[in-house]
Design a protein around this motif. Structure first.
Motif, PDB file in Angstrom:
ATOM      1  N   LEU A  96      48.648  12.453  87.965  1.00  0.00           N
ATOM      2  CA  LEU A  96      48.362  13.873  88.036  1.00  0.00           C
ATOM      3  C   LEU A  96      49.423  14.600  87.212  1.00  0.00           C
ATOM      4  N   GLY A  97      49.019  15.669  86.546  1.00  0.00           N
ATOM      5  CA  GLY A  97      50.011  16.390  85.767  1.00  0.00           C
ATOM      6  C   GLY A  97      49.494  17.696  85.237  1.00  0.00           C
ATOM      7  N   ASP A  98      50.395  18.418  84.597  1.00  0.00           N
ATOM      8  CA  ASP A  98      50.076  19.693  83.970  1.00  0.00           C
ATOM      9  C   ASP A  98      50.038  19.501  82.461  1.00  0.00           C
ATOM     10  N   LEU A  99      48.903  19.855  81.872  1.00  0.00           N
ATOM     11  CA  LEU A  99      48.714  19.789  80.424  1.00  0.00           C
ATOM     12  C   LEU A  99      48.770  21.207  79.888  1.00  0.00           C
ATOM     13  N   THR A 100      49.597  21.422  78.863  1.00  0.00           N
ATOM     14  CA  THR A 100      49.737  22.744  78.252  1.00  0.00           C
ATOM     15  C   THR A 100      49.280  22.681  76.804  1.00  0.00           C
ATOM     16  N   ILE A 101      48.259  23.478  76.488  1.00  0.00           N
ATOM     17  CA  ILE A 101      47.736  23.611  75.125  1.00  0.00           C
ATOM     18  C   ILE A 101      47.587  25.104  74.858  1.00  0.00           C
ATOM     19  N   ARG A 102      48.090  25.574  73.718  1.00  0.00           N
ATOM     20  CA  ARG A 102      48.006  26.997  73.340  1.00  0.00           C
ATOM     21  C   ARG A 102      48.568  27.916  74.423  1.00  0.00           C
ATOM     22  N   GLY A 103      49.607  27.484  75.088  1.00  0.00           N
ATOM     23  CA  GLY A 103      50.246  28.296  76.102  1.00  0.00           C
ATOM     24  C   GLY A 103      49.515  28.337  77.434  1.00  0.00           C
ATOM     25  N   GLU A 104      48.374  27.641  77.540  1.00  0.00           N
ATOM     26  CA  GLU A 104      47.605  27.568  78.784  1.00  0.00           C
ATOM     27  C   GLU A 104      47.920  26.242  79.479  1.00  0.00           C
ATOM     28  N   THR A 105      48.318  26.319  80.737  1.00  0.00           N
ATOM     29  CA  THR A 105      48.644  25.117  81.500  1.00  0.00           C
ATOM     30  C   THR A 105      47.590  24.910  82.581  1.00  0.00           C
ATOM     31  N   ARG A 106      47.032  23.701  82.603  1.00  0.00           N
ATOM     32  CA  ARG A 106      45.998  23.356  83.580  1.00  0.00           C
ATOM     33  C   ARG A 106      46.301  21.965  84.144  1.00  0.00           C
ATOM     34  N   PRO A 107      45.934  21.742  85.424  1.00  0.00           N
ATOM     35  CA  PRO A 107      46.124  20.401  85.996  1.00  0.00           C
ATOM     36  C   PRO A 107      45.093  19.427  85.425  1.00  0.00           C
ATOM     37  N   VAL A 108      45.522  18.199  85.217  1.00  0.00           N
ATOM     38  CA  VAL A 108      44.623  17.131  84.769  1.00  0.00           C
ATOM     39  C   VAL A 108      44.923  15.869  85.563  1.00  0.00           C
ATOM     40  N   GLU A 109      43.944  14.971  85.590  1.00  0.00           N
ATOM     41  CA  GLU A 109      44.107  13.655  86.201  1.00  0.00           C
ATOM     42  C   GLU A 109      43.799  12.605  85.152  1.00  0.00           C
ATOM     43  N   LEU A 110      44.764  11.742  84.906  1.00  0.00           N
ATOM     44  CA  LEU A 110      44.599  10.651  83.950  1.00  0.00           C
ATOM     45  C   LEU A 110      44.357   9.353  84.712  1.00  0.00           C
ATOM     46  N   ASN A 111      43.284   8.655  84.388  1.00  0.00           N
ATOM     47  CA  ASN A 111      43.064   7.315  84.917  1.00  0.00           C
ATOM     48  C   ASN A 111      43.861   6.356  84.048  1.00  0.00           C
TER      49      ASN A 111
END
Length: 192
Positions: free
Chosen positions: A117-132
């Protein structure tokens, strides 16, 4: 060798993962794919990045990862497309020269499978993501370095990161899909 094959040996594969690991960019691929014109898949990668893993084999949930990617290194093998994606229509590399991932937790699904689980930041927008994530193995390379390998994937909505540019197609649909699949093939070297 898989986790199950090694789990009966003196030390399990998970035990061998404990430590701090630096990503090896020359043996790591940060890839992505998206649908183009609703009929084909465009694939590419980011070529310049750095990151580290702090792993705890006995308690995988205490493991962590961080990654910083130079957005100018976006590459699909087509200069016109790459320049367009680097422009303000998409990544806006002049204003946002990096994108980043910082883990917030790890779940061990069993064997060699995990969810990071983590926070991905692209273009100043941070959203939670889940990586398998799948642990591919641990070994010593011919130069004496301890190496670890992982593969992983997730799917994101590019609109969630402010990447909204698109063109409607005459036959219906859009030029670029909202869903982007991110794929990782990671090799990292254990730090002293």
């Amino acid at each position: 060798m898989t986790f199950t094959e090694t789990s009966t040996q003196a030390g399990t594969l998970l035990d061998q993962t404990t430590g701090t690991w630096a990503l090896d960019p020359s043996h790591t691929r940060l890839g992505f794919s998206a649908k183009h014109a609703m009929v084909t898949t465009v694939r590419g990668q980011f070529d310049t990045f750095e990151g580290s893993l702090t792993l705890n084999g006995a308690r995988p949930e205490e493991s962590a990862a961080d990654l910083t990617v130079q957005t100018t290194s976006f590459s699909t093998g087509n200069a016109d497309r790459d320049n367009h994606v680097r422009s303000a229509d998409f990544l806006d590399v002049e204003q946002y020269p990096t994108m980043a991932f910082a883990s917030t937790g790890v779940k061990h699904k069993g064997g060699d499978e995990f969810v990071m689980l983590g926070d991905l930041t692209i273009r100043g927008e941070t959203r939670p993501v889940e990586l398998n994530i799948e642990l591919e193995g641990v070994s010593t390379d011919p130069f004496g370095n301890d190496r670890i390998g992982f593969s992983g994937e997730t799917v994101i909505s590019r609109k969630n990161f402010g990447l909204t540019w698109n063109v409607a197609l005459e036959a219906g649909g859009v030029l670029v899909s909202d869903k982007v699949k991110i794929t990782l093939d990671v090799s990292a070297i254990k730090q002293a």
